[in-house]
Design a protein around this motif. Structure first.
Motif, PDB file in Angstrom:
ATOM      1  N   ILE A 127       0.835  -1.199   0.000  1.00  0.00           N
ATOM      2  CA  ILE A 127       0.000   0.000   0.000  1.00  0.00           C
ATOM      3  C   ILE A 127       0.871   1.250   0.000  1.00  0.00           C
ATOM      4  CG2 ILE A 127      -1.667   1.321   1.359  1.00  0.00           C
ATOM      5  CD1 ILE A 127      -2.809  -1.353   2.288  1.00  0.00           C
ATOM      6  N   ASP A 128       1.960   1.211   0.772  1.00  0.00           N
ATOM      7  CA  ASP A 128       2.870   2.347   0.824  1.00  0.00           C
ATOM      8  C   ASP A 128       3.541   2.567  -0.522  1.00  0.00           C
ATOM      9  OD1 ASP A 128       3.719   4.400   2.469  1.00  0.00           O
ATOM     10  OD2 ASP A 128       5.622   3.423   2.919  1.00  0.00           O
ATOM     11  N   ALA A 129       3.935   1.483  -1.199  1.00  0.00           N
ATOM     12  CA  ALA A 129       4.574   1.604  -2.517  1.00  0.00           C
ATOM     13  C   ALA A 129       3.598   2.144  -3.549  1.00  0.00           C
ATOM     14  CB  ALA A 129       5.126   0.248  -2.953  1.00  0.00           C
ATOM     15  N   LEU A 130       2.343   1.717  -3.463  1.00  0.00           N
ATOM     16  CA  LEU A 130       1.330   2.238  -4.382  1.00  0.00           C
ATOM     17  C   LEU A 130       1.210   3.755  -4.274  1.00  0.00           C
ATOM     18  CD1 LEU A 130      -1.676  -0.267  -4.139  1.00  0.00           C
ATOM     19  CD2 LEU A 130      -0.474   0.384  -6.220  1.00  0.00           C
ATOM     20  N   LYS A 131       1.377   4.282  -3.059  1.00  0.00           N
ATOM     21  CA  LYS A 131       1.178   5.712  -2.821  1.00  0.00           C
ATOM     22  C   LYS A 131       2.460   6.522  -2.962  1.00  0.00           C
ATOM     23  CE  LYS A 131      -0.380   5.123   1.277  1.00  0.00           C
ATOM     24  NZ  LYS A 131      -0.897   5.450   2.623  1.00  0.00           N
ATOM     25  N   THR A 132       3.540   5.914  -3.407  1.00  0.00           N
ATOM     26  CA  THR A 132       4.834   6.608  -3.474  1.00  0.00           C
ATOM     27  C   THR A 132       4.729   7.882  -4.306  1.00  0.00           C
ATOM     28  OG1 THR A 132       6.073   4.547  -3.241  1.00  0.00           O
ATOM     29  CG2 THR A 132       7.249   6.433  -4.172  1.00  0.00           C
ATOM     30  N   PHE A 133       5.187   8.974  -3.736  1.00  0.00           N
ATOM     31  CA  PHE A 133       5.188  10.253  -4.454  1.00  0.00           C
ATOM     32  C   PHE A 133       6.494  11.011  -4.228  1.00  0.00           C
ATOM     33  CE2 PHE A 133       4.544  14.848  -4.295  1.00  0.00           C
ATOM     34  CZ  PHE A 133       4.088  15.092  -5.580  1.00  0.00           C
ATOM     35  N   ASP A 134       6.938  11.063  -2.972  1.00  0.00           N
ATOM     36  CA  ASP A 134       8.076  11.910  -2.597  1.00  0.00           C
ATOM     37  C   ASP A 134       9.330  11.617  -3.420  1.00  0.00           C
ATOM     38  OD1 ASP A 134       6.790  10.105  -0.745  1.00  0.00           O
ATOM     39  OD2 ASP A 134       7.059  11.606   0.811  1.00  0.00           O
ATOM     40  N   ILE A 135       9.723  10.335  -3.476  1.00  0.00           N
ATOM     41  CA  ILE A 135      10.945   9.967  -4.187  1.00  0.00           C
ATOM     42  C   ILE A 135      10.826  10.301  -5.671  1.00  0.00           C
ATOM     43  CG2 ILE A 135      12.302   7.975  -4.965  1.00  0.00           C
ATOM     44  CD1 ILE A 135      11.957   6.757  -2.239  1.00  0.00           C
ATOM     45  N   LEU A 136       9.659  10.014  -6.256  1.00  0.00           N
ATOM     46  CA  LEU A 136       9.465  10.249  -7.685  1.00  0.00           C
ATOM     47  C   LEU A 136       9.522  11.742  -8.007  1.00  0.00           C
ATOM     48  CD1 LEU A 136       6.555   7.723  -8.338  1.00  0.00           C
ATOM     49  CD2 LEU A 136       9.007   7.377  -8.686  1.00  0.00           C
ATOM     50  N   TYR A 137       8.876  12.542  -7.182  1.00  0.00           N
ATOM     51  CA  TYR A 137       8.853  13.982  -7.448  1.00  0.00           C
ATOM     52  C   TYR A 137      10.203  14.626  -7.153  1.00  0.00           C
ATOM     53  CZ  TYR A 137       6.615  18.508  -8.161  1.00  0.00           C
ATOM     54  OH  TYR A 137       6.259  19.740  -8.660  1.00  0.00           O
ATOM     55  N   ALA A 138      10.896  14.115  -6.127  1.00  0.00           N
ATOM     56  CA  ALA A 138      12.201  14.684  -5.778  1.00  0.00           C
ATOM     57  C   ALA A 138      13.251  14.372  -6.837  1.00  0.00           C
ATOM     58  CB  ALA A 138      12.659  14.144  -4.420  1.00  0.00           C
ATOM     59  N   THR A 139      13.123  13.246  -7.517  1.00  0.00           N
ATOM     60  CA  THR A 139      14.130  12.849  -8.504  1.00  0.00           C
ATOM     61  C   THR A 139      13.793  13.302  -9.918  1.00  0.00           C
ATOM     62  OG1 THR A 139      13.036  10.693  -8.691  1.00  0.00           O
ATOM     63  CG2 THR A 139      14.927  10.848  -7.203  1.00  0.00           C
ATOM     64  N   LYS A 140      12.498  13.382 -10.264  1.00  0.00           N
ATOM     65  CA  LYS A 140      12.121  13.685 -11.644  1.00  0.00           C
ATOM     66  C   LYS A 140      11.293  14.952 -11.813  1.00  0.00           C
ATOM     67  CE  LYS A 140      12.838  11.688 -14.771  1.00  0.00           C
ATOM     68  NZ  LYS A 140      13.963  11.862 -15.718  1.00  0.00           N
ATOM     69  N   GLY A 141      10.764  15.506 -10.737  1.00  0.00           N
ATOM     70  CA  GLY A 141      10.005  16.739 -10.839  1.00  0.00           C
ATOM     71  C   GLY A 141       8.607  16.541 -11.389  1.00  0.00           C
ATOM     72  N   ARG A 142       7.987  17.616 -11.851  1.00  0.00           N
ATOM     73  CA  ARG A 142       6.599  17.586 -12.299  1.00  0.00           C
ATOM     74  C   ARG A 142       6.417  16.687 -13.515  1.00  0.00           C
ATOM     75  NH1 ARG A 142       4.810  23.431 -14.135  1.00  0.00           N
ATOM     76  NH2 ARG A 142       5.515  23.895 -12.006  1.00  0.00           N
ATOM     77  N   GLY A 143       5.302  16.002 -13.543  1.00  0.00           N
ATOM     78  CA  GLY A 143       4.991  15.138 -14.670  1.00  0.00           C
ATOM     79  C   GLY A 143       5.787  13.850 -14.731  1.00  0.00           C
ATOM     80  N   GLY A 144       6.615  13.603 -13.724  1.00  0.00           N
ATOM     81  CA  GLY A 144       7.423  12.392 -13.761  1.00  0.00           C
ATOM     82  C   GLY A 144       8.497  12.419 -14.817  1.00  0.00           C
ATOM     83  N   GLY A 145       8.969  13.607 -15.199  1.00  0.00           N
ATOM     84  CA  GLY A 145      10.008  13.724 -16.211  1.00  0.00           C
ATOM     85  C   GLY A 145       9.469  14.321 -17.504  1.00  0.00           C
ATOM     86  N   SER A 146      10.378  14.649 -18.415  1.00  0.00           N
ATOM     87  CA  SER A 146       9.993  15.295 -19.671  1.00  0.00           C
ATOM     88  C   SER A 146       9.081  14.426 -20.521  1.00  0.00           C
ATOM     89  CB  SER A 146      11.261  15.658 -20.469  1.00  0.00           C
ATOM     90  OG  SER A 146      12.108  16.498 -19.716  1.00  0.00           O
ATOM     91  N   PHE A 147       9.264  13.115 -20.432  1.00  0.00           N
ATOM     92  CA  PHE A 147       8.451  12.175 -21.210  1.00  0.00           C
ATOM     93  C   PHE A 147       7.506  11.377 -20.311  1.00  0.00           C
ATOM     94  CE2 PHE A 147      12.394  12.915 -23.553  1.00  0.00           C
ATOM     95  CZ  PHE A 147      11.911  13.233 -24.806  1.00  0.00           C
ATOM     96  N   ASN A 148       7.252  11.900 -19.100  1.00  0.00           N
ATOM     97  CA  ASN A 148       6.374  11.226 -18.125  1.00  0.00           C
ATOM     98  C   ASN A 148       6.852   9.813 -17.822  1.00  0.00           C
ATOM     99  OD1 ASN A 148       4.084  12.651 -20.329  1.00  0.00           O
ATOM    100  ND2 ASN A 148       4.400  13.487 -18.278  1.00  0.00           N
ATOM    101  N   GLU A 149       8.178   9.608 -17.823  1.00  0.00           N
ATOM    102  CA  GLU A 149       8.721   8.258 -17.701  1.00  0.00           C
ATOM    103  C   GLU A 149       8.507   7.618 -16.340  1.00  0.00           C
ATOM    104  OE1 GLU A 149      12.296  11.194 -17.869  1.00  0.00           O
ATOM    105  OE2 GLU A 149      10.342  10.923 -18.840  1.00  0.00           O
ATOM    106  N   VAL A 150       8.312   8.416 -15.284  1.00  0.00           N
ATOM    107  CA  VAL A 150       8.035   7.836 -13.967  1.00  0.00           C
ATOM    108  C   VAL A 150       6.714   8.372 -13.409  1.00  0.00           C
ATOM    109  CG1 VAL A 150      10.481   7.493 -13.444  1.00  0.00           C
ATOM    110  CG2 VAL A 150       9.349   9.581 -12.665  1.00  0.00           C
ATOM    111  N   GLU A 151       5.816   8.787 -14.293  1.00  0.00           N
ATOM    112  CA  GLU A 151       4.535   9.348 -13.853  1.00  0.00           C
ATOM    113  C   GLU A 151       3.594   8.227 -13.414  1.00  0.00           C
ATOM    114  OE1 GLU A 151       1.871  12.889 -15.529  1.00  0.00           O
ATOM    115  OE2 GLU A 151       1.569  11.021 -16.646  1.00  0.00           O
ATOM    116  N   THR A 152       3.441   8.073 -12.114  1.00  0.00           N
ATOM    117  CA  THR A 152       2.482   7.125 -11.560  1.00  0.00           C
ATOM    118  C   THR A 152       1.165   7.855 -11.308  1.00  0.00           C
ATOM    119  OG1 THR A 152       3.225   7.595  -9.302  1.00  0.00           O
ATOM    120  CG2 THR A 152       4.329   5.791 -10.470  1.00  0.00           C
ATOM    121  N   LEU A 153       0.183   7.152 -10.779  1.00  0.00           N
ATOM    122  CA  LEU A 153      -1.121   7.772 -10.542  1.00  0.00           C
ATOM    123  C   LEU A 153      -1.030   8.939  -9.571  1.00  0.00           C
ATOM    124  CD1 LEU A 153      -3.466   4.645 -10.400  1.00  0.00           C
ATOM    125  CD2 LEU A 153      -3.485   6.468 -12.110  1.00  0.00           C
TER     126      LEU A 153
END
Length: 278
Positions: A206-232
């Motif tokens: 459940i915690d992994a499903l809700k992951t946001f901090d690491i993704l946003y801290a490493t790739k920024g808005r949209g999960g990167g220029s090509f949305n490569e790590v954009e989760t829900l």
């Protein structure tokens, strides 16, 4: 009851209401009730929504698999007393001390294509530099690695607590019968530990499903220029705070909430089934 209603039921109800409107620009702006139109639009969105669902599933599934396997291996190593045991446990738990944002920024520096330590270490063994977080095809795998690095110790704690609660008698009986270490683990330890494993999978999943901090801290808005790590989570955040489409983002969050409830129900049912067998 009032506390639960204020902190859980009201925000959920308000989000559900927004998902049925065309609210945008500001949550206080005038909006129209449009029923399930947002849900139809989101569920037919093959450009952003369904790719985000796929990335969420990949991120959660791969990270959870490695965390449970590595967590089990480390917990088994720490199960029996040995010299320096306390220091080893402290070292293993260190990743849990830092916040996910700090961890994300640290690994962002380590994986920097130009000055990062990771590419420098690869150069020492004759391997060329890798894009890591900067690569469209490597970013998701790299963020999964970061999540595994930080949260495997949590799985270790849960499984180690379960192992220490097991009785020694089944192990001793299996040893007397000549069972090998692998046979004891497969036929004795693992079945007895399965309810604890399911708890670890439930909490970490459940915690992994809700992951946001690491993704946003490493790739920024949209999960990167090509949305490569954009989760829900990243997708819903972008709809809310980048585009101010509150009706659509609320729809994504309600669907995400239903997904989490479904996963919780499935894992809880499996846990009860294992406890019944035990």
């Amino acid at each position: 009851m009032a506390f639960v209603a204020v902190l859980i039921i009201f925000p959920l109800g308000w989000t559900l209401y927004l998902s049925l409107t065309d609210s945008r620009g500001s949550v206080r702006a005038d909006s129209n009730f449009i029923g399930i139109q947002n849900y139809l639009d989101v569920l037919t969105d093959t450009d952003r929504f369904w790719p985000a669902v796929m990335r969420t599933g990949i991120f959660t599934g791969v990270a959870l698999l490695f965390q449970v396997v590595l967590g089990m291996a480390i917990a088994l190593l720490l199960w029996r007393p040995f010299k320096g045991e306390k220091w080893v446990r402290v070292a293993i738990l260190l990743p849990l001390v830092a916040t996910p944002v700090a961890v994300g920024m640290m690994w962002r520096l380590i994986f920097d294509p130009n000055i990062g330590m990771a590419n420098q270490m690869l150069g020492w063994v004759g391997i060329g530099p890798q894009p890591w977080l900067a690569g469209q095809n490597t970013a998701l795998a790299t963020t999964i690695f970061i999540d595994i690095w930080q949260w495997t110790p949590m799985v270790v704690l849960i499984l180690l607590a379960g192992l220490t609660s097991l009785s020694d008698e089944p192990q001793e009986a299996a040893m007397i019968d000549g069972a090998s270490a692998w046979q004891r683990f497969r036929h004795v330890t693992l079945p007895l530990l399965m309810p604890t494993v399911i708890v670890a999978v439930l909490l970490r999943g459940i915690d992994a499903l809700k992951t946001f901090d690491i993704l946003y801290a490493t790739k920024g808005r949209g999960g990167g220029s090509f949305n490569e790590v954009e989760t829900l989570n990243v997708y819903a955040y972008g709809l809310s705070f980048d585009y101010n489409e509150y009706g659509r983002s609320s729809t994504v969050l309600i669907l995400f909430f239903m997904l989490i409830i479904g996963v919780m129900w499935a894992l809880t049912a499996r846990r009860k089934k294992e406890e019944g067998r035990r």
